[in-house]
Design a protein around this motif. Structure first.
Motif, PDB file in Angstrom:
ATOM      1  N   LYS A   1     -28.744  17.576  20.328  1.00  0.00           N
ATOM      2  CA  LYS A   1     -27.822  16.645  21.283  1.00  0.00           C
ATOM      3  C   LYS A   1     -28.186  15.543  22.328  1.00  0.00           C
ATOM      4  CE  LYS A   1     -24.320  20.068  22.407  1.00  0.00           C
ATOM      5  NZ  LYS A   1     -23.586  21.078  23.722  1.00  0.00           N
ATOM      6  N   LEU A   2     -29.243  15.870  22.786  1.00  0.00           N
ATOM      7  CA  LEU A   2     -30.078  14.928  23.554  1.00  0.00           C
ATOM      8  C   LEU A   2     -30.828  13.996  22.896  1.00  0.00           C
ATOM      9  CD1 LEU A   2     -31.589  17.295  26.656  1.00  0.00           C
ATOM     10  CD2 LEU A   2     -29.635  15.875  26.457  1.00  0.00           C
ATOM     11  N   LEU A   3     -31.455  14.420  21.682  1.00  0.00           N
ATOM     12  CA  LEU A   3     -32.080  13.325  20.796  1.00  0.00           C
ATOM     13  C   LEU A   3     -31.425  12.252  20.237  1.00  0.00           C
ATOM     14  CD1 LEU A   3     -34.965  15.994  19.639  1.00  0.00           C
ATOM     15  CD2 LEU A   3     -35.131  14.233  21.261  1.00  0.00           C
ATOM     16  N   GLN A   4     -30.064  12.644  20.052  1.00  0.00           N
ATOM     17  CA  GLN A   4     -29.102  11.902  19.303  1.00  0.00           C
ATOM     18  C   GLN A   4     -28.908  10.341  20.324  1.00  0.00           C
ATOM     19  OE1 GLN A   4     -25.818  14.211  18.562  1.00  0.00           O
ATOM     20  NE2 GLN A   4     -26.673  14.706  16.677  1.00  0.00           N
ATOM     21  N   SER A   5     -29.360  10.596  21.738  1.00  0.00           N
ATOM     22  CA  SER A   5     -29.371   9.308  22.461  1.00  0.00           C
ATOM     23  C   SER A   5     -30.433   8.421  22.402  1.00  0.00           C
ATOM     24  CB  SER A   5     -29.136   9.732  23.947  1.00  0.00           C
ATOM     25  OG  SER A   5     -29.576   8.828  24.797  1.00  0.00           O
ATOM     26  N   ASN A   6     -30.267   7.221  21.978  1.00  0.00           N
ATOM     27  CA  ASN A   6     -31.221   6.142  21.933  1.00  0.00           C
ATOM     28  C   ASN A   6     -32.179   6.114  22.878  1.00  0.00           C
ATOM     29  OD1 ASN A   6     -31.006   5.003  19.455  1.00  0.00           O
ATOM     30  ND2 ASN A   6     -29.424   3.381  20.162  1.00  0.00           N
ATOM     31  N   GLU A   7     -32.115   6.390  24.004  1.00  0.00           N
ATOM     32  CA  GLU A   7     -33.226   6.232  25.140  1.00  0.00           C
ATOM     33  C   GLU A   7     -34.098   7.640  24.994  1.00  0.00           C
ATOM     34  OE1 GLU A   7     -30.885   8.106  29.373  1.00  0.00           O
ATOM     35  OE2 GLU A   7     -29.903   6.766  27.843  1.00  0.00           O
ATOM     36  N   ASN A   8     -33.644   8.442  24.245  1.00  0.00           N
ATOM     37  CA  ASN A   8     -34.572   9.854  24.089  1.00  0.00           C
ATOM     38  C   ASN A   8     -35.263   9.806  22.748  1.00  0.00           C
ATOM     39  OD1 ASN A   8     -33.586  10.523  26.689  1.00  0.00           O
ATOM     40  ND2 ASN A   8     -31.907  11.754  25.537  1.00  0.00           N
TER      41      ASN A   8
ATOM     42  N   ILE B   1     -40.836  15.832  20.862  1.00  0.00           N
ATOM     43  CA  ILE B   1     -39.936  16.560  19.814  1.00  0.00           C
ATOM     44  C   ILE B   1     -39.929  15.986  18.381  1.00  0.00           C
ATOM     45  CG2 ILE B   1     -38.026  17.996  19.396  1.00  0.00           C
ATOM     46  CD1 ILE B   1     -37.479  18.206  22.370  1.00  0.00           C
ATOM     47  N   LEU B   2     -39.210  14.635  18.632  1.00  0.00           N
ATOM     48  CA  LEU B   2     -38.900  13.977  17.411  1.00  0.00           C
ATOM     49  C   LEU B   2     -40.300  13.621  16.589  1.00  0.00           C
ATOM     50  CD1 LEU B   2     -36.140  11.251  17.616  1.00  0.00           C
ATOM     51  CD2 LEU B   2     -36.145  13.288  16.234  1.00  0.00           C
ATOM     52  N   LYS B   3     -41.337  13.330  17.308  1.00  0.00           N
ATOM     53  CA  LYS B   3     -42.722  12.994  16.794  1.00  0.00           C
ATOM     54  C   LYS B   3     -43.236  14.133  16.064  1.00  0.00           C
ATOM     55  CE  LYS B   3     -44.053   9.165  19.917  1.00  0.00           C
ATOM     56  NZ  LYS B   3     -43.455   9.781  21.199  1.00  0.00           N
ATOM     57  N   MET B   4     -43.099  15.227  16.833  1.00  0.00           N
ATOM     58  CA  MET B   4     -43.717  16.597  16.111  1.00  0.00           C
ATOM     59  C   MET B   4     -42.719  16.958  14.903  1.00  0.00           C
ATOM     60  SD  MET B   4     -44.584  18.603  19.536  1.00  0.00           S
ATOM     61  CE  MET B   4     -45.478  19.920  18.881  1.00  0.00           C
ATOM     62  N   ALA B   5     -41.390  16.522  14.706  1.00  0.00           N
ATOM     63  CA  ALA B   5     -40.814  16.798  13.523  1.00  0.00           C
ATOM     64  C   ALA B   5     -40.716  15.774  12.666  1.00  0.00           C
ATOM     65  CB  ALA B   5     -39.477  17.232  14.057  1.00  0.00           C
ATOM     66  N   ASN B   6     -41.968  14.831  12.808  1.00  0.00           N
ATOM     67  CA  ASN B   6     -41.875  13.587  11.899  1.00  0.00           C
ATOM     68  C   ASN B   6     -40.380  12.760  11.646  1.00  0.00           C
ATOM     69  OD1 ASN B   6     -44.303  14.248  11.257  1.00  0.00           O
ATOM     70  ND2 ASN B   6     -43.760  15.750   9.407  1.00  0.00           N
ATOM     71  N   GLY B   7     -39.919  12.667  12.850  1.00  0.00           N
ATOM     72  CA  GLY B   7     -38.662  11.878  12.984  1.00  0.00           C
ATOM     73  C   GLY B   7     -37.593  12.420  12.336  1.00  0.00           C
ATOM     74  N   ASP B   8     -37.738  13.670  11.976  1.00  0.00           N
ATOM     75  CA  ASP B   8     -36.488  14.556  11.047  1.00  0.00           C
ATOM     76  C   ASP B   8     -36.011  15.486  11.847  1.00  0.00           C
ATOM     77  OD1 ASP B   8     -35.025  15.650   9.106  1.00  0.00           O
ATOM     78  OD2 ASP B   8     -36.559  16.211   7.728  1.00  0.00           O
ATOM     79  N   LEU B   9     -34.656  15.258  12.390  1.00  0.00           N
ATOM     80  CA  LEU B   9     -34.010  16.180  13.110  1.00  0.00           C
ATOM     81  C   LEU B   9     -33.852  17.639  12.454  1.00  0.00           C
ATOM     82  CD1 LEU B   9     -30.808  14.038  14.454  1.00  0.00           C
ATOM     83  CD2 LEU B   9     -32.742  15.074  16.072  1.00  0.00           C
TER      84      LEU B   9
END
Lengths: 315, 315
Positions: free
Chosen positions: B195-202, B207-215
């Motif tokens: 939910k939070l990562l869907q916002s552009n500012e986040n 978290i996204l880096k560690m997931a290789n940008g893949d939600l």
């Protein structure tokens, strides 16, 4: 035979109870708050003496004495801590009572006593596992497993009035926010009615008429009566009340799966008018859809449940 | 000696367990879903045969067999109903198993088995009353009273993952809204992060880096790891998770007052990093402020808890 004592904020009651949980005689005296534990115990012993004298019985004919209190007992130590209108801090109730009568004395929380009474001689007498709630200024809850009170390793259990059903919701005196009690006690019912009645468009509600226009005279009975007579505001308040009450009932059933769930206390006098609303909501909410399901019933022992259950602690 | 069996969605495991709950030998096979109960039971019996053969034991040396299943057992009838990836409707598991081995067979819910295992040989082995929760795709809860599983009059109890902590909150697969499980399971943790990562500012969150940008690659471990490394979003997600998890833990403690509350399942591998957050919140929330309080501990038996507990059903 057993003696049961119910130490309440306004009265102390004592009763002679037989093996089946039948109350054979009851005496009471008014109770002033802010007494010392020694004064409370003296009153209790006096009531017991009165029963024995009037019945022509000796204490040796009594198997045990049980004392129900609105607080947290420690039945290993025989001590009691209360933080309601009665203030007790680790008071050695058993030791003090045994100065009057050298007999087995059990201490227990009053809601747990009420639950035991219903399990021995009331609405749950035919089953091994039951839960009884007492709807009043708070919600008292007692768990009975195999016909014995279960209150956890430190006797402090079954405070299920203080399960949060609305995280960050209404403030509860216990310090949490959103406790079941903060939505399903009698004061919560009245609070919600008053909220709606403060709006001008609701000034013609039957609730206000029945309270002679005086908000401070509104009680649970008036709200239910107005609802039964079709008042829109009262119906809305009762509907919301039933919704939150059901959330808590369903929560406890999901955790404990008692064979019978007993609802007591003042509001339970509404009988099936209330219970039918609760049943239909709870059976939708509980996890287990298959039969057999927990049966939801009205308490049978009324205000005597506390002292009957206290007496049955020694059974 | 006892045999324990854990019927899971991907594997069936069986183990040889001694009187103290120590797992001496474990074998397993993969489990295909959509089998009939007869096929499940054949696999179970084959695993038991393998253990007996390899250990040079006869079935007469085994006191009983216990079977843990992700559903609702009826241990009076020996039948099981499951509605997860394994579908069983009143399947006569005991009767079928006894076609292979004429021995005492107990069936129990897998979360209840895990709780019994921790009570016999794990984090709660020193106390009589404990509750164990297993945090996974849901929340499994088991209640142990006097070293025995308590699951209510119809074996359907301890579904405490389905106590509502947010009335009208997140939809739960059980049909209610706002269940504890809908806030404190692993999928709930991941949902809140997404939910939070869907916002552009986040978008620069670790978290996204560690997931290789893949939600879709975000899991609980990544969120915790990012939080430990100071990531603001991860900290916010974990803080919210700990808040709701604590509400449920405090609810259960207020009702049951176990001496030990055990937290197991994948997320519990975070150990004290998670538990310190839970402890500080729970001790603020529980009703009883006096000592002794429930001790909150991490589970000790990991993935073997289910089969150890199943074995211990016959103890």
């Amino acid at each position: 035979m057993y003696l049961g004592i119910d130490l309440g904020g306004t009265h102390i009651a004592a009763g002679l109870v037989n093996e089946e949980g039948k109350l054979l005689k009851k005496v009471s005296c008014s109770n002033l708050i802010n007494k010392t534990y020694k004064e409370y115990v003296k009153n209790m012993a006096d009531l017991c003496k009165k029963i024995l004298d009037e019945e022509g019985m000796a204490i040796s004919q009594i198997k045990s004495v049980g004392i129900g209190i609105p607080g947290t007992p420690n039945n290993t130590m025989g001590t009691v801590t209360c933080n309601s209108s009665i203030k007790l801090d680790d008071a050695p109730i058993r030791e003090e009572f045994q100065k009057y009568y050298n007999i087995e004395v059990n201490v227990e929380n009053d809601a747990n006593c009420a639950a035991l009474a219903e399990a021995v001689a009331g609405a749950a007498k035919d089953v091994d596992h039951s839960v009884t709630i007492t709807l009043g200024t708070g919600i008292g809850v007692g768990i009975v497993i195999n016909k014995k009170v279960y209150s956890g390793f430190n006797y402090a259990g079954a405070e299920a009035g203080h399960i949060v059903i609305v995280t960050d919701g209404e403030k509860c005196p216990c310090g949490r926010s959103g406790c079941w009690e903060a939505y399903s006690s009698a004061p919560a019912l009245i609070r919600e009615a008053k909220k709606l009645l403060q709006s001008n468009e609701n000034k013609d509600s039957l609730i206000l008429k029945m309270a002679n226009g005086d908000l401070s005279r509104i009680d649970g009975r008036i709200i239910f009566e107005a609802s039964k007579q079709g008042d829109k505001i009262a119906k809305e308040v009762i509907d919301k009340y039933a919704k939150y009450l059901s959330e808590g009932v369903a929560n406890i059933i999901n955790v404990l799966m008692p064979e019978v769930f007993v609802i007591g206390g003042g509001i339970s006098r509404q009988g099936d008018y209330l219970l039918d609303m609760i049943r239909s909501r709870v059976y939708e909410k509980i996890y287990t859809k298959s039969e057999p399901k927990t049966v939801i019933k009205v308490a049978e022992l009324g205000v005597d449940a506390g002292l009957i259950g206290a007496a049955m602690l020694g059974k």
